[in-house]
Design an enzyme around this catalytic site. Sequence first.
Site, PDB file in Angstrom:
ATOM      1  N   ASP A   1      37.271  47.350 133.787  1.00 33.40           N
ATOM      2  CA  ASP A   1      36.604  46.220 134.441  1.00 33.40           C
ATOM      3  C   ASP A   1      37.619  45.251 135.046  1.00 33.40           C
ATOM      4  O   ASP A   1      38.725  45.101 134.534  1.00 33.40           O
ATOM      5  CB  ASP A   1      35.729  45.491 133.405  1.00 33.40           C
ATOM      6  CG  ASP A   1      34.713  44.574 134.069  1.00 33.40           C
ATOM      7  OD1 ASP A   1      34.452  44.734 135.278  1.00 33.40           O
ATOM      8  OD2 ASP A   1      34.176  43.688 133.377  1.00 33.40           O
TER       9      ASP A   1
ATOM     10  N   ASN B   1      25.120  49.550 138.080  1.00 33.71           N
ATOM     11  CA  ASN B   1      25.959  49.273 139.249  1.00 33.71           C
ATOM     12  C   ASN B   1      25.254  49.577 140.583  1.00 33.71           C
ATOM     13  O   ASN B   1      25.713  49.147 141.643  1.00 33.71           O
ATOM     14  CB  ASN B   1      27.299  50.018 139.171  1.00 33.71           C
ATOM     15  CG  ASN B   1      28.250  49.444 138.123  1.00 33.71           C
ATOM     16  OD1 ASN B   1      29.016  50.176 137.485  1.00 33.71           O
ATOM     17  ND2 ASN B   1      28.216  48.125 137.923  1.00 33.71           N
TER      18      ASN B   1
END
Length: 244
Positions: free
Chosen positions: A20, A68
């Site tokens: 991330d 996502n």
Amino acid sequence: MDIKQLDNKKIPKHIAVIMDGNGRWARKRGLKREFGHREGKKAVKKIVEACAELKIPNLTLFAFSTENWKRPKLEIDFLMKLLFLSLKDELNNLNKNNIKFNTIGFIEKLPKSIYNFLIKVKNDTKHNTRMNLTLALNYGGRNEIVDVVKSISDKVKNNIISLKKIDESLINSHLYTSNLPEVDLLIRTSGEKRVSNFLLWQIAYSELYFTKILWPDFNKKDLLKAISSFQKRERRFGKTSEQI
Ligand code: IPE
Ligand code: IPE
Ligand code: MG
């Protein structure tokens, strides 16, 4: 931190990573998010090679979650293109390094050309033995559990298994990760302290490691630090310290 400082007898058998911070890496430099993803791809290559060198037998990387898809279409398209190009670039290296490639998640929903290439990479690397590299693509932990419930229910309905046979090991054998051992160490970069729907069942007893480093900056030294932290911990699995 140096490789020699690690305890060879306590090398994790399975490391999972929530990669991330690509977007923030780019924003900090006044660049578009895409630049962060491109840099993140380079970090993937470095960490895969470092894990192979460290004799980590299983590495699972979270690359695209079921959530996502909520991102802007342009970013999703870019990520898909980057994935395709990376796979093309890396297929030879995977074979050269004796790495077996696999995926978890519903890859059928990815663009057809990528889906086909994923199948090819899996097939072309299936005899490799040094390390299992698993990419989580269109992966969601809750989705995986729903799939497990459906497939077991179907078998019960058709009298293939009886209700009494349902236990933890049966569930394990129906997970996408049925071929992999327990996750020993879960790493998340970028400072967020959450799991974001990754490997929910599998991390029940994993050691968690959070670092503020953004994924594109995460390198071998940081990986060694994470493993070193893992090696210093006492994993009790419910027992007392004296029993260990
Ligand atoms: C991780 O970086 C990559 C993916 C989720 C595909 P992000 O894109 O989430 O970066 P941040 O969290 O916005 O910084
Ligand atoms: C998790 O990161 C998914 C991947 C790393 C692929 P996100 O950036 O999507 O997670 P949230 O939204 O911050 O929880
Ligand atoms: Mg993020």
